[in-house]
Design a protein around this motif. Structure first.
Motif, PDB file in Angstrom:
ATOM      1  N   GLY B 356      35.791  43.016  23.697  1.00 32.87           N
ATOM      2  CA  GLY B 356      35.131  43.891  24.660  1.00 32.87           C
ATOM      3  C   GLY B 356      33.862  44.511  24.079  1.00 32.87           C
ATOM      4  N   ARG B 357      33.981  44.965  22.820  1.00 30.03           N
ATOM      5  CA  ARG B 357      32.817  45.583  22.171  1.00 30.03           C
ATOM      6  C   ARG B 357      31.664  44.584  22.051  1.00 30.03           C
ATOM      7  NH1 ARG B 357      36.405  47.859  18.517  1.00 30.03           N
ATOM      8  NH2 ARG B 357      35.764  46.405  16.891  1.00 30.03           N
ATOM      9  N   LEU B 358      32.021  43.337  21.642  1.00 32.93           N
ATOM     10  CA  LEU B 358      30.983  42.310  21.477  1.00 32.93           C
ATOM     11  C   LEU B 358      30.298  42.001  22.812  1.00 32.93           C
ATOM     12  CD1 LEU B 358      32.741  39.902  18.960  1.00 32.93           C
ATOM     13  CD2 LEU B 358      30.600  41.139  18.596  1.00 32.93           C
ATOM     14  N   LEU B 359      31.095  41.977  23.882  1.00 31.71           N
ATOM     15  CA  LEU B 359      30.504  41.713  25.200  1.00 31.71           C
ATOM     16  C   LEU B 359      29.565  42.853  25.600  1.00 31.71           C
ATOM     17  CD1 LEU B 359      33.600  40.217  27.073  1.00 31.71           C
ATOM     18  CD2 LEU B 359      31.496  39.020  26.435  1.00 31.71           C
ATOM     19  N   ASP B 360      29.983  44.094  25.291  1.00 34.29           N
ATOM     20  CA  ASP B 360      29.113  45.253  25.564  1.00 34.29           C
ATOM     21  C   ASP B 360      27.782  45.103  24.827  1.00 34.29           C
ATOM     22  OD1 ASP B 360      30.944  46.482  27.160  1.00 34.29           O
ATOM     23  OD2 ASP B 360      31.816  47.727  25.555  1.00 34.29           O
ATOM     24  N   GLU B 361      27.897  44.783  23.495  1.00 42.81           N
ATOM     25  CA  GLU B 361      26.696  44.643  22.669  1.00 42.81           C
ATOM     26  C   GLU B 361      25.762  43.568  23.213  1.00 42.81           C
ATOM     27  OE1 GLU B 361      27.593  43.831  18.555  1.00 42.81           O
ATOM     28  OE2 GLU B 361      29.063  45.480  18.517  1.00 42.81           O
ATOM     29  N   ALA B 362      26.360  42.499  23.768  1.00 38.16           N
ATOM     30  CA  ALA B 362      25.549  41.388  24.274  1.00 38.16           C
ATOM     31  C   ALA B 362      24.955  41.707  25.645  1.00 38.16           C
ATOM     32  CB  ALA B 362      26.396  40.129  24.344  1.00 38.16           C
ATOM     33  N   GLY B 363      25.264  42.908  26.155  1.00 34.85           N
ATOM     34  CA  GLY B 363      24.651  43.316  27.421  1.00 34.85           C
ATOM     35  C   GLY B 363      25.517  43.053  28.644  1.00 34.85           C
ATOM     36  N   TRP B 364      26.683  42.462  28.444  1.00 30.43           N
ATOM     37  CA  TRP B 364      27.600  42.233  29.565  1.00 30.43           C
ATOM     38  C   TRP B 364      28.501  43.456  29.681  1.00 30.43           C
ATOM     39  CZ3 TRP B 364      26.860  38.249  32.788  1.00 30.43           C
ATOM     40  CH2 TRP B 364      26.114  37.156  32.317  1.00 30.43           C
ATOM     41  N   VAL B 365      28.058  44.454  30.450  1.00 29.31           N
ATOM     42  CA  VAL B 365      28.812  45.707  30.510  1.00 29.31           C
ATOM     43  C   VAL B 365      29.588  45.813  31.812  1.00 29.31           C
ATOM     44  CG1 VAL B 365      27.450  47.094  28.912  1.00 29.31           C
ATOM     45  CG2 VAL B 365      26.701  46.825  31.273  1.00 29.31           C
ATOM     46  N   ARG B 366      30.651  46.627  31.723  1.00 32.87           N
ATOM     47  CA  ARG B 366      31.531  46.764  32.877  1.00 32.87           C
ATOM     48  C   ARG B 366      30.890  47.652  33.938  1.00 32.87           C
ATOM     49  NH1 ARG B 366      37.805  46.734  30.942  1.00 32.87           N
ATOM     50  NH2 ARG B 366      38.069  44.839  32.117  1.00 32.87           N
ATOM     51  N   ASP B 367      30.948  47.169  35.151  1.00 33.47           N
ATOM     52  CA  ASP B 367      30.487  47.955  36.279  1.00 33.47           C
ATOM     53  C   ASP B 367      31.568  48.990  36.581  1.00 33.47           C
ATOM     54  OD1 ASP B 367      29.785  48.860  38.846  1.00 33.47           O
ATOM     55  OD2 ASP B 367      28.658  46.982  39.183  1.00 33.47           O
ATOM     56  N   PRO B 368      31.240  50.311  36.537  1.00 30.59           N
ATOM     57  CA  PRO B 368      32.283  51.319  36.713  1.00 30.59           C
ATOM     58  C   PRO B 368      32.989  51.216  38.075  1.00 30.59           C
ATOM     59  CG  PRO B 368      30.093  52.347  36.447  1.00 30.59           C
ATOM     60  CD  PRO B 368      29.902  50.883  36.319  1.00 30.59           C
ATOM     61  N   ARG B 369      32.317  50.601  39.057  1.00 27.34           N
ATOM     62  CA  ARG B 369      32.932  50.551  40.392  1.00 27.34           C
ATOM     63  C   ARG B 369      34.121  49.597  40.430  1.00 27.34           C
ATOM     64  NH1 ARG B 369      27.708  48.956  43.456  1.00 27.34           N
ATOM     65  NH2 ARG B 369      27.599  47.888  41.455  1.00 27.34           N
ATOM     66  N   ASP B 370      33.896  48.339  39.958  1.00 27.32           N
ATOM     67  CA  ASP B 370      34.987  47.354  40.093  1.00 27.32           C
ATOM     68  C   ASP B 370      35.469  46.795  38.754  1.00 27.32           C
ATOM     69  OD1 ASP B 370      32.752  45.965  39.454  1.00 27.32           O
ATOM     70  OD2 ASP B 370      32.711  44.709  41.249  1.00 27.32           O
ATOM     71  N   SER B 406      41.462  40.867  31.529  1.00 26.65           N
ATOM     72  CA  SER B 406      41.620  42.265  31.125  1.00 26.65           C
ATOM     73  C   SER B 406      40.303  42.835  30.614  1.00 26.65           C
ATOM     74  CB  SER B 406      42.694  42.367  30.035  1.00 26.65           C
ATOM     75  OG  SER B 406      42.252  41.666  28.905  1.00 26.65           O
ATOM     76  N   ASN B 407      39.321  41.961  30.380  1.00 24.49           N
ATOM     77  CA  ASN B 407      38.024  42.412  29.916  1.00 24.49           C
ATOM     78  C   ASN B 407      36.950  42.276  30.992  1.00 24.49           C
ATOM     79  OD1 ASN B 407      37.391  43.671  27.490  1.00 24.49           O
ATOM     80  ND2 ASN B 407      38.060  41.880  26.306  1.00 24.49           N
ATOM     81  N   GLY B 408      37.375  42.061  32.223  1.00 25.55           N
ATOM     82  CA  GLY B 408      36.422  42.026  33.332  1.00 25.55           C
ATOM     83  C   GLY B 408      35.626  40.742  33.451  1.00 25.55           C
ATOM     84  N   VAL B 409      36.180  39.629  32.942  1.00 27.85           N
ATOM     85  CA  VAL B 409      35.494  38.341  33.062  1.00 27.85           C
ATOM     86  C   VAL B 409      36.415  37.389  33.829  1.00 27.85           C
ATOM     87  CG1 VAL B 409      34.554  36.366  31.783  1.00 27.85           C
ATOM     88  CG2 VAL B 409      34.279  38.678  30.877  1.00 27.85           C
ATOM     89  N   SER B 410      35.866  36.657  34.811  1.00 26.01           N
ATOM     90  CA  SER B 410      36.709  35.725  35.573  1.00 26.01           C
ATOM     91  C   SER B 410      36.430  34.283  35.178  1.00 26.01           C
ATOM     92  CB  SER B 410      36.473  35.827  37.073  1.00 26.01           C
ATOM     93  OG  SER B 410      36.123  37.118  37.434  1.00 26.01           O
TER      94      SER B 410
END
Lengths: 328, 550
Positions: B356-370, B406-410
């Motif tokens: 999850g942290r690595l995805l955040d760093e790469a700019g793929w961040v979770r949309d707080p809405r969904d 669980s990390n918001g990726v489909s």
């Protein structure tokens, strides 16, 4: 018009249908991806370079336009030359013939078993009309219909072959070729039992109900009511007078089953190591051996067309009114 | 029956008298009181199931596994792979490279005869080379092995010289994949269509006897084999396409060997009756399951994203529970049995938080809405291609799907057949794909990771790294093992850092063999049936033979 004239007209009408079927098959195969990878072999496929792909395309003349390859194939077909298998280089007609014999033997036996059991059962059900849908036989036949035949194959193998050791597990023969005729026949029969049972039991329910429904319908016709009124026994009535009439739809069905005689079952042929057409078709498609796939499709198409024609002709013979109708 | 029994007792009595009541113990620990072992004897057959007919017995053009298996027994190669993947002599007794490593001289065995009695000479080697490089012979999986060869010539009856364009470490190993064919059996220009390929003649330990299509192939021991006659009289390859039928045939005694699927392994190995009749084998195969991440797709160009993908699959639990331990986790493409494998490099763990942290760093961040990850408005949702055939890919795909969800990726899963998948990989027309492939005994991974189109023909993911390109070519030309080992350790470290693929795991083969065979040795890298001389040493004690001699 005579019956022969009718047959001739139907035959001529079949030609464009046949060409259409082969053309569609050819086009579908053309757009199927993975041909070069499959042709390079299971291991070769993973090592393909652009150079190697070009080499494969040149080797198998895939760099020629598709329409030309199709026309060439069609011209060869007119001389009944189906080309050579890409996989092993032998003529396609020989490859198909080798696989057709085991499939034909197995299917004829399975079909005979199915008819021999289901027609008497169907007649019996028809005579006990009141047993209706709730009968135990009916339930059993439905269960059999629903039971998957590859699962049955595994269970039968485990029980009769591994457990009891009564029947061979797989293959078509144990004796070497050239053994005495009766020994060879007995060997083949033993190998046939399990796969034939697996192929036939599913159609029991269908065929028996088919016989029953038709017979019931016929039995209520006026001439049979009259016959019953004259005091003819139920058994004679059902078997001699009604069954002949009820046979017509059954003959139609049989005609439609002719192509199915050469339609191998991939699962059953695989589980019993039966070297038939079903496996050949699957294997050729998987390995992109297109000449064999095209050959098999052509053969199936011809048989389907011939089967339909045969069924019509047989019906005409069994029921003269039908002939009148078609020849009018 | 009675006779065999009496003979068994007689030999038991004899053996007891000779050995001072020592009870013979079969390999694998199963004890066979009746199997007192008097040493290697000739006789009996080895019957094994194969999935399908070989497509051809043309050892040059054939590409399928079973053609290759028959070739291993009927024909000989110049050199071969020993139990530890080292090069061992076969038709060539010795060899040497010139100082500039551009010339390889091979010294052939003298007095070797073809199965028809003719003498084997260096001319046959030259002839074989010419057939391989002739495009008309369609040697699709062999022709590239000789890409760097300038010339192969016969210096005398038993010496062959091979000249290479440039020095390469793969020069010798290539000859272990080329079965030598007999020049005198072919006329000019008829090689591809020759009837010899339906009844091949070789120099090998077994002679070809018969091939009934759809049923079986029979080979029989070559009395004149240069290493001495093999002990088993016959090898019978029965065509049994269904793996479950193969196992049933083993239980019935119709065949002597069968693969045992991982899910059957436990119950079979617990059964005392099964263990008494069969020896269970479990051995690594040179195969790798992987997930390819296409770097040209908007999702996987960043190595942090690819690392996050690897961290999201619980491979260890999968191997333990679903795959019943029949494999080892992979850290890179280097197999533990290959040269240069770095044992200190450990596979990435299962760590959703770090992913999850690595995805955040790469700019793929979770949309707080969904809770779905997005970058520049694009949702992180990709298609994963798998092929049908084995359950492994479907199970791995499901694990990845679950880990990433669980990390918001489909993940959308699409199933293709194997040639179609390979086609998509080669055209780089995919986002992610699970596949598997055979590895070669030499570890050189240039094909996968070099950025040049020709050198990196299997570089499906479009991986490109200048240091990697340089190291790969250096590795090919490093004849000193220490030097080459150091290069490959660096290669593995870069692969760990960049994660161009998720290297999933190396599977094991699991199989059972009838307990009556003796001197059965396992090659850690090439299993039971494929290493040399391997099977040629097997024998069955007289009293256990099902098909005694004569």
């Amino acid at each position: 018009m005579t019956l022969a004239g009718y047959a001739a007209r139907r035959l001529i009408a079949a030609v464009p249908t046949l060409i259409g079927i082969t053309l569609i098959t050819f086009l579908l195969l053309e757009i199927l991806p993975g041909r070069e990878a499959a042709l390079a072999g299971p291991e070769g496929g993973s090592f393909l370079t652009g150079e190697a792909v070009a080499r494969i395309r040149a080797t198998y003349h895939l760099d020629e336009p598709a329409w030309r390859r199709y026309l060439e194939w069609l011209l060869r077909l007119c001389r009944w030359d189906l080309g050579d298998s890409i996989l092993d280089g032998r003529p396609v007609s020989q490859v198909i013939q080798e696989a057709a014999v085991p499939t034909l033997v197995l299917n004829v036996v399975a079909l005979a078993m199915a008819f021999c059991v289901s027609v008497p059962v169907g007649v019996g059900w028809a005579r006990r009309r009141r047993a209706g849908r709730g009968g135990a036989g009916s339930l059993v036949s439905y269960l059999l219909y629903a039971f998957p035949n590859f699962a049955a194959a595994l269970l039968l193998q485990q029980f009769f072959s591994v457990g009891l050791g009564l029947l061979p597990l797989q293959g078509t023969n144990d004796l070497p070729p050239g053994s005495p005729f009766w020994a060879t026949a007995r060997d083949l029969a033993a190998h046939l039992i399990l796969p034939a049972v697996c192929l036939s039991y599913g159609s029991l329910a269908y065929l028996a109900r088919f016989t029953r429904t038709n017979l019931l319908e016929v039995l209520t016709r006026e001439h049979l009511l009259a016959a019953r009124g004259r005091g003819i026994g139920e058994t004679v009535l059902a078997w001699r007078h009604a069954l002949r009439n009820a046979l017509i739809p059954l003959i139609t069905l049989l005609g439609l089953l002719v192509p199915a005689l050469l339609g191998g079952s991939v699962l059953i042929e695989t589980v019993f190591s039966w070297p038939g057409l079903g496996r050949l078709y699957f294997y050729s498609l998987q390995n992109r051996d297109f000449p064999v796939v095209l050959g098999l499709t052509t053969l199936t198409a011809i048989l389907t067309l011939a089967g339909a024609l045969l069924a019509d002709l047989l019906c005409a013979i069994a029921d003269p009114r039908f002939a009148e109708e078609v020849t009018r | 029956m009675g006779k065999g029994f009496a003979r068994a007792w007689l030999s038991l009595a004899l053996a007891l008298a000779l050995s001072g009541c020592r009870q013979a113990t079969a390999p694998g620990g199963a004890s066979h009181p009746a199997a007192a072992d008097a040493g290697p004897v000739d006789g009996d057959w080895f019957t094994l199931p194969i999935d399908s007919d070989p497509t051809t017995l043309n050892f040059i053009s054939g590409t399928d596994t079973y053609q290759e298996l028959v070739a291993r027994y009927v024909a000989d190669t110049l050199v071969d792979e020993g139990p530890a993947l080292e090069t061992v002599p076969r038709l060539a007794l010795s060899w040497e490279f010139s100082g500039d490593k551009k010339t390889l001289t091979l010294h052939l065995r003298r007095g070797v005869r073809w199965h028809d009695g003719a003498a084997f000479t260096s001319r046959d080697v030259v002839f074989t080379y010419r057939q391989v490089i002739n495009p008309a012979n369609r040697a699709l999986n062999k022709i590239d092995l000789f890409r760097d060869v300038v010339e192969v010539s016969a210096l005398d009856e038993s010496t062959v010289r091979v000249v290479y364009r440039e020095p390469t470490i793969l020069a010798l190993a290539a000859w272990s994949r080329i079965p030598i064919v007999a020049e005198h059996l072919f006329r000019e220009g008829d090689f591809a269509s020759s009837p010899v390929h339906r009844a091949p003649v070789g120099t090998g330990a077994y002679r070809f006897v018969s091939w009934e299509r759809g049923r079986q192939l029979v080979l029989s021991a070559n009395d004149d084999y240069f290493l001495g006659r093999p002990h088993l009289d016959r090898i019978v390859l029965k065509i049994i396409p269904s793996r479950s039928t193969q196992l049933q045939a083993l239980l019935r005694g119709d065949v002597d060997w069968s693969p045992v699927p991982p899910e059957e392994w436990e119950s079979r190995s617990r059964s005392a009756d099964f263990r008494r009749r069969f020896r269970l084998f479990r051995y690594p195969v040179l195969y790798l399951w992987y997930i390819a991440w296409n770097e040209k797709s908007p999702f996987f160009s960043d190595s942090r994203v690819r690392t996050a993908m690897t961290l999201s699959i619980d491979r260890a639990s999968y191997l333990r529970s679903v795959y019943r331990g029949a494999g080892t986790l992979a850290a890179s493409i280097f197999h533990p049995h290959q040269f240069g494998y770095d044992p200190d490099l450990s596979p990435l763990p299962f760590d959703l938080e770090r992913a999850g942290r690595l995805l955040d760093e790469a700019g793929w961040v979770r949309d707080p809405r969904d809770r779905v990850r997005r970058k520049g408005g694009r949702e992180f949702r990709f298609t994963l291609l798998i092929f049908q055939g084995t359950p492994v890919q479907e199970q791995i795909a499901a694990l990845l799907q679950e880990g990433l969800a669980s990390n918001g990726v489909s993940v959308d899963i699409r199933i293709l057949d194997f040639p179609a998948l390979l086609d998509r990989l080669q055209k780089r027309d995919f986002e992610a794909a699970i596949s598997g492939r055979l590895l070669t005994s030499d570890p050189d991974p240039t094909l996968f990771f070099h950025s040049d189109h020709q050198l990196g023909a299997s570089n499906y993911v479009g991986y490109s790294d200048p240091e990697m390109d340089r190291l790969l070519l250096e590795g090919r030309h490093a004849f000193e093992p220490v030097e080459r080992g150091a290069i490959y350790r660096r290669v593995q470290a870069i692969l760990q850092r960049d994660q161009p693929y998720t290297f999933l795991f190396f599977p094991f083969s699991t199989a059972a063999l009838s307990a009556r065979f003796r001197e059965v040795t396992l090659s850690p890298a090439s299993g039971l049936l494929r290493w040399y001389p391997g099977l040629l040493n097997w024998y069955v004690p007289l009293e256990l033979q099902k098909h005694p001699r004569g």
